[in-house]
Design an enzyme around this catalytic site. Structure first.
Site, short mmCIF file in Angstrom:
data_model
loop_
_atom_site.label_atom_id
_atom_site.label_comp_id
_atom_site.label_asym_id
_atom_site.label_seq_id
_atom_site.Cartn_x
_atom_site.Cartn_y
_atom_site.Cartn_z
N ASP A 300 0.95 -1.25 0.00
CA ASP A 300 -0.13 0.12 -0.21
C ASP A 300 1.04 1.23 0.13
O ASP A 300 2.06 1.08 0.27
CB ASP A 300 -0.92 -0.23 1.24
CG ASP A 300 -2.40 0.72 0.89
OD1 ASP A 300 -2.25 1.79 -0.05
OD2 ASP A 300 -3.26 0.60 1.69
C1 BGC Z 1 -5.31 3.03 0.24
C2 BGC Z 1 -5.53 1.71 -1.08
C3 BGC Z 1 -5.37 2.43 -2.36
C4 BGC Z 1 -3.99 3.24 -2.45
C5 BGC Z 1 -3.91 3.76 -3.81
C6 BGC Z 1 -4.12 3.85 -0.41
O1 BGC Z 1 -3.98 4.89 0.90
O2 BGC Z 1 -5.09 2.49 1.38
O3 BGC Z 1 -6.86 1.24 -0.80
O4 BGC Z 1 -5.34 1.22 -3.11
O5 BGC Z 1 -4.08 4.19 -1.62
O6 BGC Z 1 -4.64 4.96 -4.26
#
Ligand code: BGC
Length: 773
Positions: A300
């Site tokens: 993430d």
């Molecule tokens: C979130 C994810 C997301 C990623 C990309 C993160 O802050 O936890 O769910 O896919 O950002 O946008």
């Protein structure tokens, strides 16, 4: 043999075997294939290992230098990507949505990088790309995997049309904490329901071959147990037993991997002390080794940086926090060695990977494996054959009539009728309707968090939808509900003022019936939007009370992304429709239900507490030695609550008609622990309208070596019945339903009685049993 054949004399002596695990792998992830109403729904679709592809990967890998390999492991955002990165052979890019820019960057990667490896473009297509569907928690309320599948299918078509080939969806985090803002992104509190919806989403997005021009690779997230942060605060610590992890939080991921999910995103939070992207047990041992997952795991957002102690050294910038490593090289080593293959936003693997390989902290074999996994997904996605998108077709693929129609259907199928005293609903469109409330003529909030490329101007407000069916409808906002962050201490903009209430009351008085549209702004839910008070924000209850005082019949339509505490709303309102954030067609979907074009049939995928102090509250709780009896002092109770029950239970929801569920029959009174039984039940529409009922099957293991949930959902089917019509619904239950994981991570099926309950909510009373021998 899948289980130990040395049958124990009593249930307390578990029949287990190391090989028992193989049983669950073979039976497809702990879900009865016929139990969700669509026999094809859970068919495994994982692509077989293709020798040709593996040879191409090997040939390419053999040509790559270490810096080129490390570039493949880098995932950059739209704000970070440069032509220099593309030329150097960067692996993936997310959030870039302009097809012209996507092609431009792809041309650099394919034509100017030494090995011509295309970039994988990704995006958070969570509940629609341009055609926004109901939020996933809403879709889960449909108890209809076809709703989730349609959402993912159209989302993939629209995403792929701009050049996106990977969607960071579905979120499979079971959550039993409505304070957590991201509960809106998943399928609620139950692993079985989450698995069914998740599998449907993977199938919708990927099809059977995600190289197709309208398909994308799914990334299932957040691996794992991100949905249960302490205190409901996003990103916070999770600490739980192995049994709970395996029985509740892992099953949706396992089912989605079995269904062929191409990629996985590891989570921010620490599980039992290990940050999700630095957890060898879940990433490597369970996901890759035990489940045989052959795609890649991306981190993430800055999750690798966040593993560092604060203040970080080397580099001393960027986020830090978990403190499991001191510095960037430590983060890269921990992540790679745990099984993370790709790093999002932060650049520790790319920056320090060569040094880590040179000094032996990361084996080159691990780097090669990570690259191989990423290339495998790129080959399967057809990127080497078709790296570019047809820009001329990108816009014309958006918001097409079939997608918009599916969103409208999905919206109404996702709604849950919580209360309907004296059959107040459906309303008569010929009568004069006052549409009142902060969300009544709103085109913004109804798209919910993660609205993709959805645009407010595409959206149909509730007022517009109601006017289309009841043209004389009038409107008063009463108070605004704004999406302001950070929120003010005394927020006037979140229905904090009663200044507009007199006008609203006058509008109500001049009408025959009132639709009050209340709830949360979309900014109150989603990532980093936990709430400690989950009641209706601001002075909305006061607005209900003022409208009630007019004596006009009224219904409360709720738009929100989490269970709210609604005891006051329920006590004061004759009818309540939980609409969630229904998406781009919200107004039409709401009007379809309010005026009876659609008979609501959704059910709650998550318990609605009476009081936030009950959280976590969920139907599949384990029994205690002192079960709740609020009249007894030494029982498991709250002294200031008159019940331990939620206000509305999991699986609950009303209809404009009535149903009778009867004749629960089991194909055999006894079955081997390796065997299967068929459970059938009759459902009859006993009312005067055609409607939908969700038949639900729960089981309970009353004597087990580990304390077992008081009941667990193991089957559901949403059926449509005309007045007087009945249907036999059957479910197949097998070892994967009867058994459970113990704290050694072993799947056990213990002999003895299994109690079965069928009905239309988790409080179903129709009971039977089967004995395992
Ligand atoms: C979130 C994810 C997301 C990623 C990309 C993160 O802050 O936890 O769910 O896919 O950002 O946008």
């Amino acid at each position: 043999m899948p289980r130990n054949t040395r049958s124990a004399a009593t249930r307390r002596t578990a029949a287990r075997a190391a090989t028992a695990l193989a049983l669950v792998v073979a039976t497809g992830g702990g879900m009865a294939a016929s139990a969700v109403g669509d026999p094809t729904a859970l068919r495994p679709a994982r692509p077989a290992v293709d020798k040709g592809t593996e040879q191409r990967i090997s040939a390419l890998l053999a040509k790559m230098t270490l810096p080129e390999k490390l570039q493949q492991l880098q995932l950059l955002s739209d704000g970070q990507i440069t032509e220099v990165d593309a030329k150097a052979g960067v692996g993936s890019v997310f959030s870039l949505v302009d097809p012209v820019k996507i092609n431009a960057i792809q041309h650099v990667a394919v034509e100017q990088s030494r090995l011509h490896i295309p970039i994988l473009f990704a995006y958070d297509t969570i509940h629609g790309y341009r055609t926004v569907f109901p939020v996933p928690l809403g879709a889960a309320s449909s108890f209809d995997p076809a709703v989730a599948k349609a959402d993912a299918t159209f989302g993939a078509r629209e995403s792929a049309a701009v050049g996106i080939k990977q969607a960071y969806s579905p979120m499979l985090d079971v959550s039993r904490d409505p304070r957590w803002g991201r509960i809106v992104e998943g399928g609620g509190e139950d692993p079985f329901l989450n698995a069914a919806m998740g599998v449907a989403r993977v199938q919708g997005a990927q099809g059977t071959d995600y190289s197709q021009p309208d398909k994308v690779a799914s990334s299932i997230k957040h691996f794992v147990a991100y949905g249960q942060p302490e205190g409901g605060r996003d990103y916070n610590t999770t600490d739980m037993s192995i049994a709970r992890l395996r029985n509740v939080y892992l099953p949706p991921f396992k089912a989605a991997v079995e269904a062929g999910a191409a990629t996985v995103m590891c989570s921010f939070n620490a599980i039992n002390g290990n940050p999700g992207c630095g957890d060898a047990q879940t990433e490597t041992q369970i996901l890759k080794n035990e489940w045989g997952f052959d795609g890649f795991v991306e981190s993430d957002y800055t999750a690798l940086d966040e593993m560092r102690a604060c203040p970080p050294v080397q580099p001393d910038t960027g986020p830090c926090g978990h403190g499991v490593v001191a510095d960037g090289p430590g983060a890269a080593a921990r992540a790679l060695n745990s099984g993370t293959d790709s790093e999002m936003v932060s650049t520790n693997i790319r920056d320090y990977g060569a040094r880590l390989v040179a000094n032996g902290r990361v084996p080159i074999g691990r780097v090669d494996d990570a690259v191989r996994r990423i290339l495998r997904v790129k080959f399967r996605a057809g990127l080497f054959e078709h790296p570019y998108v047809d820009v001329s077709k990108a816009e014309s693929a958006q918001l097409l009539p079939d997608a918009v129609a599916a969103a409208r259907t999905a919206g109404s199928r996702s709604m849950v009728l919580l209360k309907n005293d004296k059959g107040l609903l459906p309303l008569d469109p010929a009568r004069k309707t006052a549409v009142i409330g902060p969300l009544a003529d709103d085109q913004h909030d109804m798209l919910g968090p993660w609205w993709g490329q959805g645009q407010d101007t595409d959206a149909v407000s509730v007022l517009t939808g109601i006017k289309a069916q009841s043209p004389a409808a009038t409107y008063a906002q009463a108070c605004p509900i704004a999406d302001v962050d950070p929120p003010a201490a005394t927020p006037l903009d979140v229905c904090g003022s009663t200044a507009g209430f007199d006008a609203a009351v006058a509008t109500a008085q001049a009408a025959d019936q009132v639709v009050l549209v209340l709830g949360e702004s979309r900014g109150m839910t989603g990532e980093a939007e936990s709430r400690s008070d989950i009641s209706l924000p601001g002075k909305q209850q006061e607005l209900i009370d003022r409208v009630k005082a007019t004596g006009k019949p009224f219904v409360v339509v709720l738009m929100n992304g989490r269970p709210l505490t609604l005891p006051d709303v329920a006590a004061s309102s004759p009818a309540i429709l939980e609409a969630w954030f229904p998406g781009v067609q919200a107004g039409n979907s709401v009007a379809d239900v309010l005026f009876g074009k659609v008979n609501p049939g959704g059910k709650l995928p998550v318990s609605f507490p009476q009081n936030v102090g009950q959280v976590p509250i969920y139907y599949a709780h384990e029994p205690t030695g002192r079960p709740c009896d609020v009249t007894q002092k030494y029982d498991s109770r709250y002294r200031d609550l008159t019940t331990c029950d939620p206000l509305y239970a999991f699986g609950y929801g009303l209809s404009y008609t009535t149903f009778d569920i009867s004749d629960l029959e089991v194909s055999s009174p006894t079955v081997a622990t390796t065997g299967k039984v068929t459970v059938t039940v009759d459902v009859r529409n006993t009312g005067a309208r055609t409607g939908d009922e969700v038949v639900q099957l729960y089981l309970h293991d009353p004597v087990a070596s580990l304390t077992q949930p008081v009941r667990r959902l193991r089957g559901f089917e949403r059926v449509t019945l005309a007045p007087g019509q009945s249907k036999k619904v059957s479910f197949t239950l097998g070892p994967q339903d009867f058994g459970y994981y113990d704290n050694a991570g072993t799947f056990v099926v213990e002999p003895g009685r299994i109690d079965l309950f069928a009905g239309n909510s988790s409080q179903a009373t129709l009971a039977s049993s089967v004995t395992l021998r």
